[in-house]
Design a protein around this motif. Structure first.
Motif, mmCIF file in Angstrom:
data_model
loop_
_atom_site.group_PDB
_atom_site.id
_atom_site.type_symbol
_atom_site.label_atom_id
_atom_site.label_comp_id
_atom_site.label_asym_id
_atom_site.label_seq_id
_atom_site.Cartn_x
_atom_site.Cartn_y
_atom_site.Cartn_z
ATOM 1 N N UNK A 143 -46.754 2.669 12.784
ATOM 2 C CA UNK A 143 -47.702 3.015 11.667
ATOM 3 C C UNK A 143 -47.134 4.593 11.375
ATOM 4 N N UNK A 144 -47.473 5.206 12.583
ATOM 5 C CA UNK A 144 -47.148 6.669 12.559
ATOM 6 C C UNK A 144 -45.564 7.014 12.731
ATOM 7 N N UNK A 145 -44.493 6.166 13.087
ATOM 8 C CA UNK A 145 -43.280 6.370 12.836
ATOM 9 C C UNK A 145 -42.794 5.986 11.206
ATOM 10 N N UNK A 146 -43.252 5.433 10.773
ATOM 11 C CA UNK A 146 -42.573 4.505 9.492
ATOM 12 C C UNK A 146 -43.266 6.038 8.209
ATOM 13 N N UNK A 147 -44.633 6.398 8.554
ATOM 14 C CA UNK A 147 -44.952 7.486 7.892
ATOM 15 C C UNK A 147 -44.370 9.256 7.998
ATOM 16 N N UNK A 148 -43.656 9.462 9.312
ATOM 17 C CA UNK A 148 -43.079 10.413 10.117
ATOM 18 C C UNK A 148 -41.764 10.820 9.277
ATOM 19 N N UNK A 149 -41.126 9.345 9.404
ATOM 20 C CA UNK A 149 -39.686 8.724 8.376
ATOM 21 C C UNK A 149 -40.177 8.954 7.246
ATOM 22 N N UNK A 150 -40.483 8.830 6.651
ATOM 23 C CA UNK A 150 -40.515 7.933 5.383
ATOM 24 C C UNK A 150 -41.094 10.119 5.063
ATOM 25 N N UNK A 151 -41.483 10.898 5.553
ATOM 26 C CA UNK A 151 -42.007 12.779 5.209
ATOM 27 C C UNK A 151 -40.394 13.429 5.914
ATOM 28 N N UNK A 152 -40.007 12.763 6.167
ATOM 29 C CA UNK A 152 -38.549 12.729 6.848
ATOM 30 C C UNK A 152 -37.418 12.824 5.770
ATOM 31 N N UNK A 153 -37.657 11.510 5.534
ATOM 32 C CA UNK A 153 -36.466 11.324 3.946
ATOM 33 C C UNK A 153 -37.096 12.245 2.939
ATOM 34 N N UNK A 154 -38.193 12.246 2.774
ATOM 35 C CA UNK A 154 -38.402 13.367 1.880
ATOM 36 C C UNK A 154 -38.042 15.330 1.729
ATOM 37 N N UNK A 155 -38.046 15.057 3.221
ATOM 38 C CA UNK A 155 -37.486 16.595 3.763
ATOM 39 C C UNK A 155 -36.288 16.913 3.313
ATOM 40 N N UNK A 156 -35.494 15.231 3.468
ATOM 41 C CA UNK A 156 -33.903 15.484 3.855
ATOM 42 C C UNK A 156 -33.489 15.137 2.255
ATOM 43 N N UNK A 157 -34.194 14.450 1.699
ATOM 44 C CA UNK A 157 -33.309 14.982 0.090
ATOM 45 C C UNK A 157 -34.001 16.043 -0.823
ATOM 46 N N UNK A 158 -34.568 17.195 -0.189
ATOM 47 C CA UNK A 158 -34.527 18.530 -0.301
ATOM 48 C C UNK A 158 -34.105 18.949 -0.105
ATOM 49 N N UNK A 159 -32.708 19.502 0.515
ATOM 50 C CA UNK A 159 -32.165 20.769 0.934
ATOM 51 C C UNK A 159 -31.049 20.125 1.417
ATOM 52 N N UNK A 160 -29.805 20.575 1.502
ATOM 53 C CA UNK A 160 -28.265 20.217 1.883
ATOM 54 C C UNK A 160 -28.226 20.172 3.722
#
Lengths: 240, 319
Positions: A143-160
């Motif tokens: 669950x911690x991994x999934x949450x962090x990956x989701x946050x990471x996906x969001x961060x990755x969508x924000x910048x190049x």
């Protein structure tokens, strides 16, 4: 569904065929090993279940670190190399792109979980712990991994830039971690909100072998919101 | 096939394209010409459903880009200015992925991939990693991915960019073969690279269309119906000037280096050559000069610049 599987399959192949993912896992695995040896394994007498709980404590933080680095490339790299135009010009929805990538990164994170399994196995061999405790702890880590990956996906969508993506997601994860510490110096009702936001309090029962639906709901909700935000960012990019 | 009305796209405060309108019929090959930064890529990205327009109406095959982008995406193949390639995949694996992504049914994927690889001469490279391919081959994989689902409309943004002369010829041949089967929209900033393969051209400058039509239309627009370049044997060039001036329809003859440039109206070449041969002057070369796209394009963009300078001058004078 077919499109999500298609995107996930390609992304997972990419993780398996390039070195960066393995390197991230290797480095974090080394850190988990050190932490296990340093904090969890006792110098003094300690119950096996306590050793296991401490192992999950170290692993949860390092799972978060691992997830942030694994997810930094997900969308940022597509924009960096221009392959995002292929996805944008294909008949698939933005949420399918985000979900496909998230699923692939989660499956690859499972490689990390598998490779940590020797530590609880050692505790089980030399001490006495229940399988249920181990499984619950790993469920919490997932669950911690999934949450962090989701946050990471969001961060990755924000910048190049992938580096910037990792920094942004790292900061968001840190904010969710520090919120728990912040709770110590604030008054009610602010304390309840701040402590409620922090992931740490929600993970605590898992490491001792307990599953509460409200804590599962917290991780699922943060994951959903982050993936939703990532999808909206992708949609917004079509306008700019 | 494509109807564009009043298409405008802003990046923040800056308009990349302003009020573009054009129509493209089914089966046509259209050349999209403009200097770097003129707004070509932005227009193609809107047509490729990668970007949404700020205002204006774009319909492709009867579907609107803002309302039914999915229907359009099924019908188009898009090659952006940088080919969207995953370096860690093999050529075959990548094309299969794109085919499935674009909705080719499972049973047809293998045959479609084999067919496009044959068309783009990639069959020998099927199992090679894309990361190890040369620029020319990468560009070919880029074209192959655009046509793998047999789309009605192909949008190729600078397919000849960075290729060597032999590869440019091959790419032109490939695009020529696509004619008839697909409607093709191809852009370039180097005109020689796409001359002779397009039915019509749209010339875009600073986000606006400044000229459109066939090569002949464009040259006619400049009032320079036909100029002919001639080279004659030995040092007979000076003698040739007098002979050429006497030919009916010739208005001017100039000599630069060893090339004679004859300006006049109508198709002059047969009469010119006949006159030279009658005067016992050997003709080495006779070529139509004015119809070359480079000249047309340079002149069009120059005119545009002078107009703008004049307009800027007028505003300054007013203030």
């Amino acid at each position: 569904m077919k499109n999500i599987a298609l995107i996930a399959r390609r992304e997972l192949q990419s993780y398996l065929r390039t070195m960066s993912g393995y390197i991230i896992i290797a480095v974090v695995l080394f850190a988990v090993g050190l932490a296990f040896n340093g904090f969890a394994v006792p110098g003094t007498a300690k119950k096996s279940s306590e050793v296991l709980a401490d192992f999950f404590t170290c692993s949860s933080v390092l799972t978060m670190v691992c997830a942030v680095f694994l997810s930094m490339r997900l969308i940022a790299e597509e924009r960096q190399t221009g392959t995002v135009a292929l996805l944008y010009s294909s008949p698939i929805h933005d949420y399918e792109i985000v979900l496909g990538k998230f699923v692939a990164s989660f499956l690859f994170l499972c490689v990390f979980f598998l490779s940590t399994a020797y530590m609880p196995a050692l505790v089980a061999v030399y001490g006495k712990v229940s399988i249920g405790h181990i499984l619950t702890g790993y469920f919490g880590l997932m669950l911690v991994g999934a949450t962090s990956l989701a946050i990471g996906t969001f961060g990755s969508a924000l910048v190049r830039s992938q580096v910037l993506a990792a920094v942004l997601s790292g900061m968001m994860c840190l904010a969710l971690t520090i919120a728990w510490l912040l709770g110590k110096v604030t008054d009610r009702p602010l304390t309840d909100i701040v402590v409620g936001l922090a992931w740490w309090g929600h993970f605590d029962p898992f490491r001792t072998g307990l599953i509460h639906l409200k804590h599962v709901a917290y991780f699922v909700l943060v994951t959903f919101l982050s993936l939703f935000a990532a999808t909206r960012v992708l949609e917004a990019r079509r306008w700019s | 096939m494509i109807q564009v009305e009043g298409l405008t796209k802003y990046y923040g405060e800056r308009a990349a394209i302003r009020d573009l309108s054009f129509t493209i019929e089914k089966g046509e090959v259209i050349g999209f010409l403009g200097l770097n930064g003129a707004g070509k890529s932005t227009t193609l990205k809107v047509l490729g459903c990668v970007l949404l327009p700020t205002s204006g109406r774009v319909t492709i095959d009867g579907f609107d880009v803002t309302r039914d982008p999915h229907e359009i995406r099924k019908r188009i193949g898009f090659l952006p200015d940088t080919p969207p390639l995953y370096d860690e995949m093999t050529v075959g694996g990548y094309l299969e992925f794109v085919a499935e992504l674009r909705g080719v049914s499972g049973s047809a994927v293998a045959s479609r991939v084999a067919e496009v690889m044959k068309k783009t001469s990639l069959t020998d490279r099927k199992d090679e990693l894309i990361g190890g391919l040369s620029h020319g081959f990468r560009q070919r994989v880029g074209v192959a991915q655009a046509m793998v689902h047999n789309p009605k409309l192909l949008i190729l943004d600078e397919p000849t960019g960075g290729l060597d002369p032999v590869q440019i010829v091959e790419m032109r041949e490939l695009i020529r073969q696509l004619k008839g089967e697909h409607t093709v929209l191809v852009s370039s900033h180097i005109l020689g690279e796409i001359s002779q393969i397009c039915d019509r051209y749209l010339v875009i400058q600073q986000g606006e269309i400044i000229a459109r039509g066939t090569e002949t239309d464009l040259s006619g627009m400049l009032g320079n119906a036909s100029a002919v370049e001639l080279q004659v044997e030995g040092d007979a060039a000076k003698k040739a000037i007098d002979v050429l001036k006497a030919v009916a329809g010739v208005t001017d003859v100039t000599l630069t280096d060893a090339t004679l440039r004859v300006v006049g109206s109508g198709e002059l070449r047969p009469a010119l050559v006949k006159a030279l041969v009658a005067a016992d002057i050997g003709v080495l070369k006779s070529d139509k000069a004015a119809a070359r796209l480079e000249n047309i394009f340079l002149k069009l963009t120059e005119n545009e610049k002078t107009d703008q300078q004049r307009a800027a001058g007028a505003t300054e004078a007013k203030s």
